[in-house]
Design a protein around this motif. Sequence first.
Motif: not given
Length: 600
Positions: A312-330
């Motif tokens: 029902p919704g993940d919240v992700l934070l992406v580093d715009a320089a290299d595209g790395r994805v960090r999951t803040l909410v699973d």
Amino acid sequence: MTPSAKPSIIDLLELHAWTVFDVDDDGRVLAGSDESGSTQLVEIDSDGSTRQLTALPSKCSGRYLPGTRSVIVQHDTDGDERAQLSLLDLEPPAAGPAGLEDLRPLVRDTAYIHALVDVRPGQVVYSTNRRNGVDFDVVIRELDSGADRIVYDEGGYVSTVHVDGDTVAVTLLSAKPASTQVRLAHAGTLRDVTAADDHALHTAVHVVPGTDSVLMASNHGRDFQAVVRVDGSGQWTTLVESDDHDVTATPSPDGSRLLVIRHIDGGDRLAVHDTDGHHRVAIDLPARGVATAAWSPASTWIAVGLSTPTSPGDVLLVDAADGRVRTLVDGTAQMSPEMRAALVEPDSVRIPARDGEAIPCFVYAPAEPVGEMAGSVVINIHGGPEGQAQRQFSPINQALVAAGHTVLVPNVRGSVGYGKRWYSLDDVELRLESVLDLVDLRAWVPEVGGDPDRVALYGGSYGGYMVLAGLAMHPGLWAAGVDIVGMSSLVSFLENTSDYRRAAREREYGSLERDRDFLIQASPLTYLHAMDTPLFVIHGANDPRVPLSESEQIKAALDEKGVPCTLRVYHDEGHGLAKRVNRLDAYPAALSFLAEHLRG
């Protein structure tokens, strides 16, 4: 839920959904969560910790005010869609979530709409219909002085606005079905970037910083949307394109990069590109679904909200320089292992239609037959009509599958996402061709082990109209119908919908003045004599789009005829059910109704 049990509709409705509104330069995400019962603002720190910011009577949304620790909050009253704007200070931190009395009013007049369209340092940009109740003007509010400056008042239904310095790009709904017009206002002058009569959809429009050019997604002269740049002389340059799917883009605030989203068969793929369209880095999302995204002011971060068929919704934070994805909410962390295992991914199929067309459709099928429900089929039709069924979380679809139904989620002709040709196949006089697609879907159900005599129709808004039209115009084919805020008469709908929506709706359905005979022909109430299928109806009393009278008149007509019809009205809701307490009341009853009429 016991280890062997399938998730019930109540289990699934109790899950809380997440969406993304904004992100600041420290990587804090302004998100929406309905854990408290309706969508409220929540701040998520870069380490994943959360703080609920609002506890308003109705759902809300918001944006960070750049350069401050404050949020502009957009809210309405019980789903009436008359958006009001308020300021919420985040420092010092409050003891608890803010109620309405804790917000500082910015733009409030509950007789009209004041919709947040952009934020800039010290300024809020909003659109409002307060001048005449119909046309939308674009206004810049100076927060220090409280002064308003009107930057566009040339009429029309404003859908989006983007501001760069003193240049304002305004996107309007145009007279053509599923089309928009782009206009650029600067220093008292107004320039048409696209023609008012262009049968094309222009979206995600942004002023290129420091120029008189715009960047947007457009299907002008083509079937699918491409990312294009249009300069001040009217020269069009294509930056990113595809021959088989739509492509949109959002430029970074510093103008150095593009976030490109490829919309492929109901799911999104993301990448960062250079401003000339050259691919720079892919963003690997954890699953295939529907993404919403926002850039941070310094163009460092991209916040992504991702809804998938099984989350029902993940919240992700992406580093715009290299595209790395960090999951803040699973979004699946709130589920038990048994629930996660029980949720199903849909198959994507193309169902043959009577005229050689192929109807895109998602099929949610039980892993194994479930008792008396084996062979039953529910066709769940999206709203719009210029909408799309996508690969996103639906408690209804998952609950129906868990109960043993096969669920077909079609993109009948008229749906966006599959090219301009496909979404134009239901315009005005072609309206009933989309209803005939339902008959083709029913004919196909044996291909997935379905029983054609145990097929129900389910849908909301335009999908609700499709339910009523299918039952009325093709009687004898359906076992039951569930109509949520649907139109029973296109004539009375257009006569009674909100003034500001009438012209926008007439471009798609037809004009009361010119097309009344056809509107009568396309109205389910016209075929009342043939309707004989049990019906379950849900409606919000404050609906500004489809008035409650549309459901009341079909209920009264079926009661007089002796056809079983249940109508549930929710007096604190608008166009659909935004509050969990009401969803928990309405949807389990609707699914019980379907089970009663679809048993083998």
